[in-house]
Design an enzyme around this catalytic site. Structure first.
Site, PDB file in Angstrom:
ATOM      1  N   HIS A  60      39.271  51.396  36.813  1.00 57.36           N
ATOM      2  CA  HIS A  60      40.523  50.410  36.794  1.00 57.36           C
ATOM      3  C   HIS A  60      41.396  50.721  35.609  1.00 57.36           C
ATOM      4  O   HIS A  60      41.854  49.985  35.084  1.00 57.36           O
ATOM      5  CB  HIS A  60      39.837  49.128  36.522  1.00 57.36           C
ATOM      6  CG  HIS A  60      39.237  48.729  37.895  1.00 57.36           C
ATOM      7  ND1 HIS A  60      39.640  47.938  38.758  1.00 57.36           N
ATOM      8  CD2 HIS A  60      37.907  48.845  38.199  1.00 57.36           C
ATOM      9  CE1 HIS A  60      38.776  47.787  39.789  1.00 57.36           C
ATOM     10  NE2 HIS A  60      37.564  48.196  39.557  1.00 57.36           N
ATOM     11  N   ASN A  94      37.860  42.306  43.693  1.00 56.09           N
ATOM     12  CA  ASN A  94      38.716  43.319  44.323  1.00 56.09           C
ATOM     13  C   ASN A  94      39.568  42.838  45.303  1.00 56.09           C
ATOM     14  O   ASN A  94      39.290  41.653  45.931  1.00 56.09           O
ATOM     15  CB  ASN A  94      37.777  44.534  44.720  1.00 56.09           C
ATOM     16  CG  ASN A  94      37.180  45.443  43.446  1.00 56.09           C
ATOM     17  OD1 ASN A  94      37.824  45.483  42.401  1.00 56.09           O
ATOM     18  ND2 ASN A  94      36.151  46.155  43.596  1.00 56.09           N
ATOM     19  N   TYR A  98      30.488  45.475  31.306  1.00 61.30           N
ATOM     20  CA  TYR A  98      31.685  44.857  30.655  1.00 61.30           C
ATOM     21  C   TYR A  98      32.028  44.490  28.925  1.00 61.30           C
ATOM     22  O   TYR A  98      32.841  45.125  28.427  1.00 61.30           O
ATOM     23  CB  TYR A  98      32.394  43.781  31.411  1.00 61.30           C
ATOM     24  CG  TYR A  98      32.881  43.934  32.942  1.00 61.30           C
ATOM     25  CD1 TYR A  98      31.915  44.346  33.767  1.00 61.30           C
ATOM     26  CD2 TYR A  98      34.092  44.282  33.315  1.00 61.30           C
ATOM     27  CE1 TYR A  98      31.953  44.604  35.199  1.00 61.30           C
ATOM     28  CE2 TYR A  98      34.288  44.470  34.778  1.00 61.30           C
ATOM     29  CZ  TYR A  98      33.240  44.729  35.462  1.00 61.30           C
ATOM     30  OH  TYR A  98      33.465  45.020  36.818  1.00 61.30           O
TER      31      TYR A  98
HETATM   32  C1  HEM Z   1      31.568  43.993  42.980  1.00 66.37           C
HETATM   33  C2  HEM Z   1      31.790  45.107  42.228  1.00 66.37           C
HETATM   34  C3  HEM Z   1      32.850  45.169  41.328  1.00 66.37           C
HETATM   35  C4  HEM Z   1      34.065  44.748  40.979  1.00 66.37           C
HETATM   36  C5  HEM Z   1      34.697  43.836  42.098  1.00 66.37           C
HETATM   37  C6  HEM Z   1      34.640  45.109  40.093  1.00 66.37           C
HETATM   38  C7  HEM Z   1      35.953  44.830  39.491  1.00 66.37           C
HETATM   39  C8  HEM Z   1      36.547  45.386  38.394  1.00 66.37           C
HETATM   40  C9  HEM Z   1      37.819  45.096  37.892  1.00 66.37           C
HETATM   41  C10 HEM Z   1      39.002  44.160  38.767  1.00 66.37           C
HETATM   42  C11 HEM Z   1      37.915  45.997  36.944  1.00 66.37           C
HETATM   43  C12 HEM Z   1      39.280  46.010  36.007  1.00 66.37           C
HETATM   44  C13 HEM Z   1      39.385  44.552  35.396  1.00 66.37           C
HETATM   45  C14 HEM Z   1      40.766  44.625  34.381  1.00 66.37           C
HETATM   46  O1  HEM Z   1      41.586  44.536  35.080  1.00 66.37           O
HETATM   47  O2  HEM Z   1      40.930  44.935  33.267  1.00 66.37           O
HETATM   48  C15 HEM Z   1      36.838  46.303  36.498  1.00 66.37           C
HETATM   49  C16 HEM Z   1      36.542  47.051  35.339  1.00 66.37           C
HETATM   50  C17 HEM Z   1      35.232  47.742  35.113  1.00 66.37           C
HETATM   51  N1  HEM Z   1      34.307  47.479  35.927  1.00 66.37           N
HETATM   52 FE1  HEM Z   1      34.018  46.754  37.540  1.00 66.37          FE
HETATM   53  N2  HEM Z   1      33.707  45.980  39.266  1.00 66.37           N
HETATM   54  C18 HEM Z   1      32.538  46.074  40.157  1.00 66.37           C
HETATM   55  C19 HEM Z   1      31.331  46.708  39.739  1.00 66.37           C
HETATM   56  C20 HEM Z   1      31.210  47.307  38.678  1.00 66.37           C
HETATM   57  C21 HEM Z   1      29.915  47.700  38.148  1.00 66.37           C
HETATM   58  C22 HEM Z   1      28.840  47.522  39.172  1.00 66.37           C
HETATM   59  C23 HEM Z   1      29.980  48.140  36.897  1.00 66.37           C
HETATM   60  C24 HEM Z   1      28.762  48.676  35.922  1.00 66.37           C
HETATM   61  C25 HEM Z   1      27.697  48.474  36.303  1.00 66.37           C
HETATM   62  C26 HEM Z   1      31.182  47.874  36.469  1.00 66.37           C
HETATM   63  C27 HEM Z   1      31.872  48.251  35.548  1.00 66.37           C
HETATM   64  C28 HEM Z   1      33.544  48.152  34.945  1.00 66.37           C
HETATM   65  C29 HEM Z   1      33.752  48.645  33.812  1.00 66.37           C
HETATM   66  C30 HEM Z   1      33.130  49.421  32.651  1.00 66.37           C
HETATM   67  C31 HEM Z   1      35.086  48.192  33.723  1.00 66.37           C
HETATM   68  C32 HEM Z   1      36.130  48.587  32.573  1.00 66.37           C
HETATM   69  C33 HEM Z   1      36.426  47.238  31.791  1.00 66.37           C
HETATM   70  C34 HEM Z   1      37.323  47.226  30.643  1.00 66.37           C
HETATM   71  O3  HEM Z   1      37.252  48.448  30.085  1.00 66.37           O
HETATM   72  O4  HEM Z   1      37.861  46.385  30.590  1.00 66.37           O
HETATM   73  N3  HEM Z   1      32.034  47.268  37.566  1.00 66.37           N
HETATM   74  N4  HEM Z   1      35.696  46.235  37.375  1.00 66.37           N
END
Ligand code: HEM
Length: 700
Positions: free
Chosen positions: A48, A121, A335
């Site tokens: 993202h 999402n 996160y």
């Molecule tokens: C339903 C599943 C998931 C959704 C809906 C989702 C949604 C999101 C969204 C919208 C962001 C962007 C946040 C922003 O706008 O700054 C994000 C970032 C991120 N997501 Fe997910 N994610 C999902 C699953 C996962 C999973 C399973 C992991 C790890 C185990 C993960 C790890 C991350 C990481 C590391 C970031 C970067 C956060 C940052 O640096 O601020 N996500 N995710």
């Protein structure tokens, strides 16, 4: 000034040993400025990375006290400030907005009880069921590690290699291959919390809840060919659209929806509520709209706000709690962990955009870039020296109490059998699409798999698609010039424990009667407004005054925007000699950046445009992408000179004062422009006239 507040007398020249001499190390002003510049970048988000955001407010329609004690869901008079970030997943920070990808939809609510983040999402399901597969999924979709290609695209071998071995991804794949993955605008896409969460009321009663965001402008997408062209013409298409809408006072709005399931009904579905690859069809549990989100302010500074904002599904308030969804559980760790490196330490909650509006008192201290100056000698609990402060809060005083859930189980690495149905909902989604939407899914799969170089991956993938829908698989296979494999050679389910027997863990075939869910098709979305739609008005010197002003007036009154596109920039001289400001030249505009096209009359104007290949291309391309096109007076001649004429689409129609409005082509020689405008507006509100695709393969 320097960062120390010293006024700078010369910001043009560094300190040198003579006018032509070497620069002196002594130049602390130069060094401070360059050092700061050298450190301007922080690591981009691991996923993202590309995003845009805005401020706004959330208001609940009526108290939800029956279901949740969350303070911000009690009083319709309370306006809770929010910050919302939209994003793509796969690409780097500078990648195109129009990648075929899931869009992030993250909402930070600054409530009186602390920050609540709904990190969702624009697609209600996910690729995988367990967080332990997330690094694999992301490694597979990101550019391939040996040559870092392709950027922001899933159309490559490693992604499809992984997917073809992960049948649990098939429902998500249907969504990502559909037009949902190429939205017309952030303002025209849905949002979903994806996981099942919990609402907890004042009595401590828990209920399952799924969260939805429903855009008031409807759910609309562009065509894939269009998306690829927009990527070149304006890679900032979505962030510009969001910025301009808010800047112009067209505040994007979504209704907040909830699907509530009683705890005792947890097992009444033929899928598992804890499985993030499943939806609860709206026909089974209706979405109740309980409030409204309005985005009304652009950020002041992209880096300080959009880049530094830190979301976390673990930012909760009393009244909202988690479930054991194994994907959600893993996210709770990820996160915070990633923000430690991205934002440089544990104090990111002190960055202005991340600060709660509710006061935060605790005994956490120090660390990189600490902002708070804590006073006193007490930084532990319990204490007597600090009067016991900060104290624990009783539940009745808003203290967060985790919902009590009875757990009696073995410690085990395994997946419940209730997670093994990977195909029924994929088939439900496919079956629920209109014919044009199905065609787009077939084409998207042909495109994506066509970019895959290893034939075995294509074949395996077609084999998995056959588990979802045989016709879909054979249509995709036909485009790839291969057959559908009779049987799959490897075990399909990667979630087999090492000592398990593959045949016991095979996904179930889609053998249940598959219904359809109208809510899953964009064909059934809101189609009664042209608000914020962009209409290109093709014109040159000599344009008909009445047509131009009449159409512009009608479109503006309906909330759309009319922009004049001409062979050059500057002003036009109309037929009656009036000066008219040009918004774009044919060089700086393109049909893919607009929703519709209008060609007003004026013999001279139309004669000039006929001689412009770019004007004819503009029409052809808008026609190819199934957009609404209108022409009045001599403007009809420009349509005749384009592919529409060559293809006899407009034939001899549109003569006299008759208005011909057929599949998004609205023409009339002599009818009053207000009448033509009414038909034009009605056709634009349909978004696209996909029915044209089948009939005409426009070479544009
Ligand atoms: C339903 C599943 C998931 C959704 C809906 C989702 C949604 C999101 C969204 C919208 C962001 C962007 C946040 C922003 O706008 O700054 C994000 C970032 C991120 N997501 Fe997910 N994610 C999902 C699953 C996962 C999973 C399973 C992991 C790890 C185990 C993960 C790890 C991350 C990481 C590391 C970031 C970067 C956060 C940052 O640096 O601020 N996500 N995710």
């Amino acid at each position: 000034m320097t960062n120390q507040g010293l006024r700078i007398n010369d910001n043009q020249n560094s300190l040198k040993a003579g006018e032509r001499g070497a620069t002196l190390l002594e130049d602390f002003i130069l060094r401070e400025k360059i050092t700061h510049f050298d450190h301007e970048r922080i690591p981009e988000r691991i996923v993202h990375a590309r995003g845009a955001a805005a401020h706004g407010v959330f208001q609940v329609y009526e108290s939800m006290a029956e279901y949740t004690k969350a303070g911000f869901l009690q009083n319709p008079k309370v306006k809770t400030p929010v910050f919302v970030r939209f994003s793509t997943v796969a690409g780097s920070r500078g990648s195109t907005d129009m990648a075929r990808d899931v869009r992030g939809f993250s909402v930070k609510f600054y409530t009186e009880e602390g920050v609540y983040d709904l990190v969702g999402n624009n697609i209600p399901v996910f690729f995988i069921q367990d967080a332990i597969k997330f690094p694999d999924l992301i490694h597979a979709v990101k550019p391939e590690p040996h040559h870092e290609m392709p950027q922001a695209a899933s159309a490559h071998d490693t992604f499809w290699d992984f997917i073809s071995l992960m049948p649990e991804s098939m429902h998500m794949i249907m969504w990502v291959m559909s037009d949902r993955a190429i939205p017309r605008s952030f303002r025209m896409m849905e949002g979903f919390g994806v996981h099942t969460f919990r609402f907890i009321n004042e009595e401590g009663k828990g209920r399952f809840v799924k969260f939805h965001w429903k855009p008031l402008l409807g759910v609309h997408s562009v065509a894939w060919d269009e998306a690829q062209k927009i990527s070149g013409k304006d890679p900032d298409f979505h962030r510009r659209d969001l910025w301009e809408a808010i800047d112009g006072g067209d505040y994007p709005e979504w209704e907040f929806g909830v699907q509530i399931v009683e705890e005792e009904d947890e097992h009444k579905f033929d899928f598992d509520l804890l499985d993030a690859t499943k939806i609860i069809p709206e026909e089974l549990v209706p979405v109740r709209r309980i409030g409204k989100l309005t985005l009304d302010r652009n950020p002041d500074n992209f880096f300080a706000e959009t880049e530094q904002v830190a979301f976390n599904p673990g930012h909760l308030v009393p009244g909202i709690d988690l479930t054991n969804d194994p994907l959600l559980q893993g996210r709770l760790f990820s996160y915070t962990d990633t923000q430690l490196i991205r934002l440089g330490g544990p104090n990111w909650h002190e960055i202005p955009i991340n600060r709660p509006v509710a006061p935060a008192h605790n005994n956490q201290r120090d660390g990189h870039m600490r902002q708070t100056i804590n006073q006193g000698r007490v930084s532990y609990h319990p204490n007597s020296l600090g009067g016991g402060c900060p104290m624990q809060a009783k539940e009745s005083m808003g203290g967060f109490v985790t919902h009590t859930e009875r757990i009696e189980s073995h410690k085990i690495r395994a997946r419940s059998e209730s997670f093994f149905d990977h195909f029924n909902q994929a088939a439900l989604f496919f079956n629920s699409q209109s014919e044009p939407e199905k065609d787009h899914i077939v084409k998207a799969l042909r495109f994506e798999l066509g970019k895959v170089e290893v034939p075995a991956i294509r074949e395996r993938m077609v084999g998995v698609l056959a588990q979802v829908d045989k016709t879909l698989a054979s249509r995709v296979a036909e485009g790839l010039g291969i057959g559908v494999p009779a049987k799959l050679d490897a075990p399909l389910n990667m979630s087999i424990p090492a000592d398990g027997d593959a045949k016991d863990f095979q996904p179930k075939p889609a053998n249940k009667p598959i219904g359809s869910s109208p809510a899953l098709s964009m064909a059934n979305t809101v189609k009664d407004t042209v608000k914020t739609r962009k209409v290109a008005v093709l014109a040159a010197d000599g344009v008909d005054d009445a047509a131009l002003s009449g159409m512009k007036g009608a479109l503006t009154a309906a909330g759309a925007q009319a922009k004049i596109v001409a062979p050059r920039l500057g002003n036009l001289t109309s037929a009656k000699g009036k000066e008219v400001k040009i918004d774009f030249s044919l060089l700086t505009a393109s049909s893919v950046l607009f929703d519709a096209v209008y060609v007003p009359g004026g013999e001279k104007s139309v004669a000039t445009l006929k001689g412009e290949a770019d004007a004819l291309h503009f029409i052809n391309e808008a026609y190819k992408h199934c957009k609404t096109i209108a022409a009045t007076g001599a403007g009809v001649e420009l349509l005749r000179a384009s592919y529409l004429g060559a293809n006899k689409t407009i034939g001899e129609n549109g003569e006299g004062d008759k208005i011909v409005a057929d599949e998004g082509i609205v023409i009339s020689r002599d009818a009053p422009v207000v009448k033509v405008a009414a038909a034009f507006i009605n056709a634009i509100a349909q978004h696209r006239h996909w029915g044209r695709e089948k009939k005409d393969q426009v070479p544009a």
